[in-house]
Design an enzyme around this catalytic site. Structure first.
Site, PDB file in Angstrom:
ATOM      1  N   TYR A   1       9.443 -69.234  -1.846  1.00  0.00           N
ATOM      2  CA  TYR A   1      10.148 -68.007  -1.462  1.00  0.00           C
ATOM      3  C   TYR A   1       9.230 -67.218  -0.534  1.00  0.00           C
ATOM      4  O   TYR A   1       8.249 -66.632  -0.958  1.00  0.00           O
ATOM      5  CB  TYR A   1      10.537 -67.187  -2.701  1.00  0.00           C
ATOM      6  CG  TYR A   1      11.916 -67.535  -3.224  1.00  0.00           C
ATOM      7  CD1 TYR A   1      12.385 -68.843  -3.163  1.00  0.00           C
ATOM      8  CD2 TYR A   1      12.761 -66.565  -3.751  1.00  0.00           C
ATOM      9  CE1 TYR A   1      13.649 -69.169  -3.617  1.00  0.00           C
ATOM     10  CE2 TYR A   1      14.033 -66.881  -4.219  1.00  0.00           C
ATOM     11  CZ  TYR A   1      14.464 -68.179  -4.154  1.00  0.00           C
ATOM     12  OH  TYR A   1      15.714 -68.501  -4.608  1.00  0.00           O
ATOM     13  N   PHE A   2       9.589 -67.215   0.732  1.00  0.00           N
ATOM     14  CA  PHE A   2       8.717 -66.571   1.703  1.00  0.00           C
ATOM     15  C   PHE A   2       8.963 -65.061   1.785  1.00  0.00           C
ATOM     16  O   PHE A   2       8.406 -64.391   2.651  1.00  0.00           O
ATOM     17  CB  PHE A   2       8.851 -67.245   3.076  1.00  0.00           C
ATOM     18  CG  PHE A   2       8.358 -68.681   3.096  1.00  0.00           C
ATOM     19  CD1 PHE A   2       7.594 -69.199   2.058  1.00  0.00           C
ATOM     20  CD2 PHE A   2       8.665 -69.522   4.168  1.00  0.00           C
ATOM     21  CE1 PHE A   2       7.141 -70.511   2.069  1.00  0.00           C
ATOM     22  CE2 PHE A   2       8.213 -70.835   4.202  1.00  0.00           C
ATOM     23  CZ  PHE A   2       7.451 -71.337   3.144  1.00  0.00           C
ATOM     24  N   ASP A   3       9.799 -64.543   0.864  1.00  0.00           N
ATOM     25  CA  ASP A   3       9.866 -63.080   0.745  1.00  0.00           C
ATOM     26  C   ASP A   3       8.779 -62.574  -0.201  1.00  0.00           C
ATOM     27  O   ASP A   3       8.533 -61.386  -0.279  1.00  0.00           O
ATOM     28  CB  ASP A   3      11.249 -62.608   0.273  1.00  0.00           C
ATOM     29  CG  ASP A   3      11.698 -63.246  -1.032  1.00  0.00           C
ATOM     30  OD1 ASP A   3      11.227 -64.351  -1.373  1.00  0.00           O
ATOM     31  OD2 ASP A   3      12.535 -62.636  -1.723  1.00  0.00           O
TER      32      ASP A   3
ATOM     33  N   ASP B   1      26.907 -61.782   0.904  1.00  0.00           N
ATOM     34  CA  ASP B   1      26.276 -61.315  -0.333  1.00  0.00           C
ATOM     35  C   ASP B   1      26.818 -59.930  -0.661  1.00  0.00           C
ATOM     36  O   ASP B   1      27.695 -59.415   0.034  1.00  0.00           O
ATOM     37  CB  ASP B   1      24.736 -61.316  -0.216  1.00  0.00           C
ATOM     38  CG  ASP B   1      24.084 -61.718  -1.540  1.00  0.00           C
ATOM     39  OD1 ASP B   1      24.361 -61.050  -2.553  1.00  0.00           O
ATOM     40  OD2 ASP B   1      23.333 -62.697  -1.558  1.00  0.00           O
TER      41      ASP B   1
ATOM     42  N   ASP C   1      24.749 -68.796  -7.859  1.00  0.00           N
ATOM     43  CA  ASP C   1      23.646 -68.189  -8.628  1.00  0.00           C
ATOM     44  C   ASP C   1      24.035 -66.819  -9.166  1.00  0.00           C
ATOM     45  O   ASP C   1      24.930 -66.168  -8.647  1.00  0.00           O
ATOM     46  CB  ASP C   1      22.404 -68.050  -7.740  1.00  0.00           C
ATOM     47  CG  ASP C   1      22.662 -67.182  -6.519  1.00  0.00           C
ATOM     48  OD1 ASP C   1      23.765 -67.273  -5.953  1.00  0.00           O
ATOM     49  OD2 ASP C   1      21.782 -66.393  -6.140  1.00  0.00           O
ATOM     50  N   GLU C   2      23.321 -66.399 -10.182  1.00  0.00           N
ATOM     51  CA  GLU C   2      23.312 -65.015 -10.645  1.00  0.00           C
ATOM     52  C   GLU C   2      24.712 -64.399 -10.726  1.00  0.00           C
ATOM     53  O   GLU C   2      24.977 -63.377 -10.104  1.00  0.00           O
ATOM     54  CB  GLU C   2      22.414 -64.170  -9.726  1.00  0.00           C
ATOM     55  CG  GLU C   2      20.980 -64.673  -9.712  1.00  0.00           C
ATOM     56  CD  GLU C   2      20.061 -63.904  -8.765  1.00  0.00           C
ATOM     57  OE1 GLU C   2      18.903 -63.720  -9.106  1.00  0.00           O
ATOM     58  OE2 GLU C   2      20.525 -63.508  -7.669  1.00  0.00           O
TER      59      GLU C   2
ATOM     60  N   ARG D   1      21.408 -59.054   3.518  1.00  0.00           N
ATOM     61  CA  ARG D   1      20.652 -57.844   3.169  1.00  0.00           C
ATOM     62  C   ARG D   1      20.240 -57.124   4.456  1.00  0.00           C
ATOM     63  O   ARG D   1      20.302 -55.912   4.549  1.00  0.00           O
ATOM     64  CB  ARG D   1      19.439 -58.194   2.320  1.00  0.00           C
ATOM     65  CG  ARG D   1      19.735 -58.346   0.825  1.00  0.00           C
ATOM     66  CD  ARG D   1      20.838 -59.344   0.524  1.00  0.00           C
ATOM     67  NE  ARG D   1      21.117 -59.563  -0.867  1.00  0.00           N
ATOM     68  CZ  ARG D   1      20.671 -60.589  -1.599  1.00  0.00           C
ATOM     69  NH1 ARG D   1      19.934 -61.544  -1.048  1.00  0.00           N
ATOM     70  NH2 ARG D   1      20.996 -60.684  -2.860  1.00  0.00           N
TER      71      ARG D   1
ATOM     72  N   TRP E   1      14.608 -64.307   1.874  1.00  0.00           N
ATOM     73  CA  TRP E   1      15.523 -63.233   1.440  1.00  0.00           C
ATOM     74  C   TRP E   1      15.049 -61.947   2.081  1.00  0.00           C
ATOM     75  O   TRP E   1      13.845 -61.691   2.171  1.00  0.00           O
ATOM     76  CB  TRP E   1      15.506 -63.114  -0.094  1.00  0.00           C
ATOM     77  CG  TRP E   1      15.887 -64.401  -0.754  1.00  0.00           C
ATOM     78  CD1 TRP E   1      15.044 -65.305  -1.331  1.00  0.00           C
ATOM     79  CD2 TRP E   1      17.207 -64.952  -0.888  1.00  0.00           C
ATOM     80  NE1 TRP E   1      15.771 -66.370  -1.817  1.00  0.00           N
ATOM     81  CE2 TRP E   1      17.082 -66.177  -1.558  1.00  0.00           C
ATOM     82  CE3 TRP E   1      18.477 -64.516  -0.501  1.00  0.00           C
ATOM     83  CZ2 TRP E   1      18.188 -66.986  -1.856  1.00  0.00           C
ATOM     84  CZ3 TRP E   1      19.571 -65.312  -0.794  1.00  0.00           C
ATOM     85  CH2 TRP E   1      19.425 -66.527  -1.458  1.00  0.00           C
TER      86      TRP E   1
ATOM     87  N   GLU F   1      15.773 -58.462   1.620  1.00  0.00           N
ATOM     88  CA  GLU F   1      15.831 -57.086   1.108  1.00  0.00           C
ATOM     89  C   GLU F   1      14.784 -56.207   1.795  1.00  0.00           C
ATOM     90  O   GLU F   1      15.056 -55.064   2.164  1.00  0.00           O
ATOM     91  CB  GLU F   1      15.574 -57.059  -0.406  1.00  0.00           C
ATOM     92  CG  GLU F   1      16.731 -57.531  -1.256  1.00  0.00           C
ATOM     93  CD  GLU F   1      16.685 -59.028  -1.532  1.00  0.00           C
ATOM     94  OE1 GLU F   1      15.978 -59.766  -0.788  1.00  0.00           O
ATOM     95  OE2 GLU F   1      17.354 -59.471  -2.487  1.00  0.00           O
TER      96      GLU F   1
ATOM     97  N   HIS G   1      27.626 -62.451  -6.459  1.00  0.00           N
ATOM     98  CA  HIS G   1      27.113 -61.954  -5.179  1.00  0.00           C
ATOM     99  C   HIS G   1      28.266 -61.721  -4.204  1.00  0.00           C
ATOM    100  O   HIS G   1      28.172 -62.073  -3.016  1.00  0.00           O
ATOM    101  CB  HIS G   1      26.087 -62.929  -4.589  1.00  0.00           C
ATOM    102  CG  HIS G   1      24.743 -62.844  -5.260  1.00  0.00           C
ATOM    103  ND1 HIS G   1      23.931 -61.740  -5.164  1.00  0.00           N
ATOM    104  CD2 HIS G   1      24.083 -63.717  -6.063  1.00  0.00           C
ATOM    105  CE1 HIS G   1      22.813 -61.944  -5.865  1.00  0.00           C
ATOM    106  NE2 HIS G   1      22.891 -63.131  -6.433  1.00  0.00           N
TER     107      HIS G   1
END
Ligand code: ACM
Ligand code: ZN
Length: 745
Positions: free
Chosen positions: A408-410, A181, A316-317, A152, A457, A459, A252
């Site tokens: 999740y440290f985002d 990704d 994932d996803e 990202r 992550w 973003e 992804h």
């Protein structure tokens, strides 16, 4: 005289080490490292520790120790009991004649050296006095990881090295490098140059928080050459860190498909390197053998660069819409005797696993790889809470815990975040109190939990400075989760050591968040009373709090929790050393349900659990419609919310506040029913509403008018939309339902 002597023996509090070592035993006296101190290293394997130590001393204090093969005084000695084992324990002795670090292996010696660094002053000096001590130590978990998403946003090689130093300084041993990704392919693959010439660049990036306020139309990208990858892997190895590459499949993969469109299912596309966030339908075609040839070629180059036993293949996803329509994928399902597209994903992962196993490697996949059947040797990384990890451990598969709810440290670490972050709220204490071993596992099953990892992550993390702001101090808390035995963990004690840790961050020139020291507001039911109890707090040393109520000019000292029994605006002010630091205003809207006992039937997502059922009657109504911790999330359930009003009451309206955001798959309910009861047993429907679209704002309050009814118990049944409509993001999937408050008037 006696006092002076006593004062020279330090207490355990004088060793603000993070993560907390197993045993710390203060000794009388101290030792001072000066430029004349010798660094005694007898075994080549311990050179990694010696080099790290000397670099640290040089950078932080301007001291470099001369190496020696022996010394009887004024020394720092590094040695290992065994150079073949990998056990990570060590003994560190600081005595008046010198420092002796004895690792069970060179890894242990390295960690003993890391502990020594934390005994040093946190200001620049050339004479470093350390209190004498005996420390014996070993980690709780063998897997202690940090992840970084470079797709990202990409980060320069020097920062990646700094990041690896941060891992080493926290005794962490795995770096999970998320290299590919939808928004960019970041690793050079010589056989497929388009992966980087095309796949590493996007034409623009959305502005602001998704879905954003437009596109910056600025080309963005970059990638790591194989030479740079080797440099990173070697730098990590010098710190006893294994780098695990992640090559995402089958989803992804927009960037790969943009580079080589034949990788997608026929008739799909055109593809592009994505310019916004989320989940995209682009997916490798599972019916085409050339997909597997491509991935094996890519992985062959990856294996040559990464000695890691573990290779992360994502998983994932991965939306299956393209597979459902693809004749090749459908043919594969038929030929392989698979039941559906989930089993096709399992087939896909299995084929890649077989290839990697044949090369002596083990796959790690996100917990979606459980769907359609786990492949034989896979390690599961549990991110959608712990359920995947629990299921995998019960199937005797190794597990790495990375639940988004805790690691999740985002996610934001402050309730009132001042920069754009992902929605979840994961404060320091929540990270600290995480236990990677779920209580529901038996001792036998618990052995499959290898450890845990913090995920970053990116973003909304564009620069190294923001990475530091997001990881610190949460990564320090995680290091203790991973290293210290549960009996040796204590948040109050960690908080004290954290004050020194903050000085260390400054000393390292690292950014960090001060969120933990913000003013906090906690709203709870008033025990035994109607209304709410509001508690304010501030942890920073020298803090005082005052407050005022709406319409009042004067503030008064805050000394005890406030009892609020009618709608009221309360503002608290945080002063530190008599300077105003910060304030919070709570706009509390009280109604018949506020603070009353509430139960919810229907699973509350662990991602959006906020303060549990009470969240819906806490008097706080979301003002912006942004998904915050003020809402509960539900998926694939029709929640039944029951509130006990305490006495039979006249009811005219029930309002269910819901959130709407089609880009995040969040929809208002299709039906809300209200049932009333006098005894909490027999209920009668007293009203219902079918919310009528189209919905415009992000907030959809659903009002249910109740024609003349009296009830003590109010049961609100909220029925979800069954599927997301065609043409919308997530078409065909079950939507999310977010409920923020239930008001009874
Ligand atoms: C993930 O956060 N999609 C693993
Ligand atoms: Zn296909």
């Amino acid at each position: 005289m006696l006092l002076v002597l006593l004062a020279t023996t330090a207490t355990a509090q004088d060793f603000p080490i993070i993560p907390q070592p197993a045993h710390v035993q203060p000794q009388p006296g101290n030792f001072t490292i000066t430029p004349t101190t010798r660094l005694v290293v007898t075994d080549a394997e311990d050179r990694k520790a010696a080099v790290f130590l000397n670099n640290y001393l040089q950078e932080c204090y301007g001291i470099k120790l001369a190496m020696a093969s022996q010394a009887t005084k004024d020394f720092v000695r590094l040695s290992s009991r065994s150079t073949t084992s990998e056990t990570e324990g060590y003994k560190l002795q600081v005595a008046t004649q010198g420092v002796t670090i004895t690792g069970n292996s060179p890894v242990g010696t390295f960690y003993g050296m890391q502990t020594l660094l934390q005994l040093l002053p946190v200001q620049q000096q050339t004479s470093l006095t350390i209190p004498a001590v005996l420390i014996e130590d070993a980690p709780r978990f063998p897997y202690r990881g940090m992840h970084l998403d470079v797709a990202r946003h990409i980060f320069p090689v020097p920062f990646l090295k700094k990041y690896l130093d941060y891992l080493a300084l926290h005794k962490m041993n795995y770096f999970h490098w998320h290299l590919t990704d939808d928004q960019g392919w970041r690793i050079e693959i010589k056989k497929y140059p388009n992966l980087t010439s095309v796949g590493a660049y996007r034409a623009g990036t959305i502005r602001g928080r998704y879905p954003g306020t437009g596109n910056d139309n600025t080309r963005y990208g970059g990638y790591y050459t194989q030479a740079e990858v080797k440099e990173i892997v070697a730098y990590a190895a010098d710190r006893h860190i294994t780098v695990i590459p992640e090559i995402e499949m089958p989803g992804h993969s927009s960037a790969a498909l943009a580079a080589y469109p034949w990788l997608g299912c026929p008739g799909t596309g055109p593809y592009k390197v994505q310019e916004t966030w989320g989940i995209f339908p682009d997916i490798y075609c599972a019916g085409s053998d050339s997909t597997f040839t491509f991935l094996q070629d890519v992985l062959t180059e990856v294996l040559a660069l990464f000695p890691s036993k573990y290779i992360h293949i994502g998983g994932d996803e991965a939306p299956k819409a393209n597979w459902r329509k693809c004749p090749r994928c459908q043919k594969r399902i038929k030929e392989e005797g698979l039941k559906n597209e989930s089993e096709l994903q399992s087939y896909f992962i299995h084929r890649i696993e077989k290839f990697l196993n044949s090369k002596g490697r083990t796959i790690i996949g996100w917990d979606e790889i459980l769907e359609g059947g786990l492949t034989p040797n896979a390690v599961v990384m549990s991110w959608r809470g712990e359920r995947g990890g629990i299921a995998a451990a019960r199937q005797q598969h190794p597990v790495i815990m990375t639940p988004s709810s805790h690691l999740y440290f985002d996610h934001t670490q402050r309730k009132r975040e001042d920069s754009v972050t992902m929605g979840g709220y994961t404060p320091l204490e929540k990270v600290y109190n995480y236990n990677p071993v779920p209580k529901v596992l038996s001792a036998e099953e618990a052995k499959y939990i290898l450890g845990a990892q913090g995920n970053v992550w990116t973003e909304y993390i564009q620069h190294p400075e923001k990475v530091e702001y997001m990881i610190f101090p949460r990564m320090s808390a995680l290091s203790e989760v991973l290293w210290a035995a549960p009996a040796n963990k204590n948040f109050d004690d960690f908080e004290k050591r954290l004050l020194t840790q903050l000085q260390r961050y400054r000393f390292w020139d690292a950014g960090y968040s001060t969120a933990h020291f913000d003013l906090t507001a906690d709203v709870a039911p008033a025990p035994g009373k109607n209304g709410l109890r509001v508690t304010f707090g501030a942890k920073a040393p020298g803090s005082t709090i005052t407050y005022s109520l709406a319409g009042e000019k004067a503030t008064q000292p805050y000394t005890a929790p406030l009892l609020v029994q009618e709608s009221q605006q309360v503002t608290a002010y945080h002063h530190q050393h008599n300077k105003l630091k910060d304030s919070i205003t709570l706009d509390l809207k009280l109604n018949k349900a506020t603070g009353k006992p509430i139960t919810i039937k229907g699973y509350i997502s662990e991602f959006y659990a906020a303060d549990g059922p009470f969240t819906l009657v806490n008097g706080l109504v979301n003002k912006t419609g942004n998904r915050t911790r003020e809402a509960l999330g539900f998926k694939s359930v029709d929640p039944q919310v029951t509130i006990d009003l305490g006495t039979a009451q006249e009811i005219n309206t029930v309002t269910v506040h819901t959130l709407f955001d089609s880009d995040s798959w969040a929809y208002p309910p299709r039906l809300v029913e209200v049932h009333g009861s006098a005894d909490g047993k027999s209920y009668k429907m007293i009203g219902s509403t079918t919310p009528a679209g189209p919905f415009t704002g992000k907030k959809v309050p659903v009002n249910v008018r109740i024609p003349a009814a009296k009830a003590r118990y109010v049961k609100v049944v909220i029925k979800q939309q069954p599927r997301i409509a065609e043409g919308k993001p997530g078409a065909g999937e079950t939507p999310w339902l977010f409920v923020d408050e239930v008001q009874v008037e």
